[in-house]
Motif scaffolding. Structure first.
Motif, PDB file in Angstrom:
ATOM      1  N   THR A 115       0.828  -1.209   0.000  1.00  0.00           N
ATOM      2  CA  THR A 115       0.000   0.000   0.000  1.00  0.00           C
ATOM      3  C   THR A 115       0.861   1.258   0.000  1.00  0.00           C
ATOM      4  O   THR A 115       2.035   1.226   0.393  1.00  0.00           O
ATOM      5  N   ALA A 172      -2.039  -2.561   4.824  1.00  0.00           N
ATOM      6  CA  ALA A 172      -3.099  -1.775   5.468  1.00  0.00           C
ATOM      7  C   ALA A 172      -4.285  -2.693   5.728  1.00  0.00           C
ATOM      8  O   ALA A 172      -4.775  -3.362   4.825  1.00  0.00           O
ATOM      9  N   ALA A 227      -2.241   0.337  10.066  1.00  0.00           N
ATOM     10  CA  ALA A 227      -0.939   0.325   9.389  1.00  0.00           C
ATOM     11  C   ALA A 227      -0.218  -0.921   9.865  1.00  0.00           C
ATOM     12  O   ALA A 227      -0.013  -1.102  11.073  1.00  0.00           O
ATOM     13  N   GLN A 256       3.705   5.588  12.328  1.00  0.00           N
ATOM     14  CA  GLN A 256       2.527   6.128  11.667  1.00  0.00           C
ATOM     15  C   GLN A 256       2.215   7.510  12.224  1.00  0.00           C
ATOM     16  O   GLN A 256       2.581   7.850  13.357  1.00  0.00           O
TER      17      GLN A 256
END
Length: 321
Positions: free
Chosen positions: A225, A250, A279, A298
């Motif tokens: 992703t 993801a 994530a 993240q």
């Protein structure tokens, strides 16, 4: 020194240590403009993230259980050393239902000096860890609330085995976003990608269509992703932006009505107001030799949607920042 930083009794602090539900230890992070985040040591878990208007941005179940070793339903539970049932351990591993400690001597983090609202936590092996994962490790996490209200989580996992053995793990930040109406939500950034369908024996499927919307149960792991994904809450004209580094996958999950009724710590109708977008690193597990360290990061932000009446320019959303 601003009054916000001062030590007076009535003044706010960037970092406050206190007790939460059932007397459990928690940390409150605050920024000058009024944004806040709450972190429970149980699970090392963020349970609240509010903007400057005091609006909650994370979903927390009304039936969440605050009683270790039960995991807290909502917020940002962490999957380690196993995501979901992708392995031989208990679902989502043990990090989310273990009590973490404050890391009083964290290693230097490449961090922005203007960030004052942060906390460092650490998880080490304990006698309660499953014998099926007999490894020594240090899992450090820094949770930061930026001056603009962005929420940043940086994890560092180190193999401290003394027997020379490597270990392998999968990982996820499971972000439960609070939404007005799941049927009016769409995700941008995962179109045309392959995913593993957990509702269908983890079959590998290619996503079809221009946008990802929701009208039934979803449990998918998208692969390879982009570093930026947008979740659009049409009703509230709000877009959540998830940026990630070191986390190629993801996860997208919503139980919908039938499954929600079977989840003890979730209200029957609460699926309408949540979407978990995580994530993760699932498809290709991480292997660390003794002394090696892995880092996964993240950053979450919430911004006004750059669209109206359903018309969206995804490039605008995905170029933010």
């Amino acid at each position: 020194m601003s009054s916000f930083e001062g030590g007076g009794g009535g003044e706010k602090k960037y970092v406050e240590f206190c007790t939460g539900v059932n007397g459990l230890d928690k940390v409150i992070l605050r920024e000058v403009r009024g944004q806040s985040a709450e972190v429970y040591l149980n699970g090392g878990q963020v349970t609240s993230w509010k903007n400057e208007y005091g609006e909650e941005l994370l979903f927390l179940s009304s039936k969440a259980v605050f009683k270790p070793p039960t995991a807290i339903r909502g917020g940002i539970p962490i999957s380690f050393p196993q995501f979901g049932m992708h392995g031989s351990l208990e679902q989502h591993g043990f990090a989310r239902n273990t009590v973490w400690t404050i890391d009083k001597d964290p290693p230097p983090f490449p961090t922005v000096s203007s960030n004052k609202a942060f906390i460092d936590l650490i998880l080490k092996p304990s006698e309660d860890d499953p014998k099926s994962w007999p490894h020594r490790f240090e899992f450090r996490i820094r949770i930061t609330l930026g001056p603009g209200g962005d929420l940043m989580l940086t994890s560092r996992i180190r193999n401290t085995n003394t027997d020379g053995k490597p270990f392998t793990f999968t990982f996820a930040y499971n972000n439960y976003f609070y939404l007005t109406d799941i049927s009016e939500v769409r995700i941008e950034g995962l179109e045309t990608l392959d995913y593993l369908d957990n509702l269908n024996s983890r079959d590998r499927v290619t996503e079809q269509g221009d946008a990802i919307t929701f009208e039934s149960e979803v449990d998918k792991v998208y692969l390879k992703t982009p570093t930026k994904i947008a979740i659009l809450d049409h009703e509230r004209k709000r877009t959540y932006v998830l940026r990630k580094d070191g986390l190629p996958d993801a996860v997208v999950w919503n139980p919908w009505d039938k499954r929600a009724k079977a989840i003890v710590d979730l209200g029957d109708e609460e699926y309408k107001h949540m979407l978990m977008v995580g994530a993760a690193c699932v498809e290709k597990p991480i292997t660390l030799k003794p002394g090696e360290e892995w880092k996964g990061r993240q950053e979450l932000s919430a911004v006004p949607s750059s669209y109206c009446s359903g018309q969206l320019d995804p490039q605008k959303v995905l170029r933010l920042g």
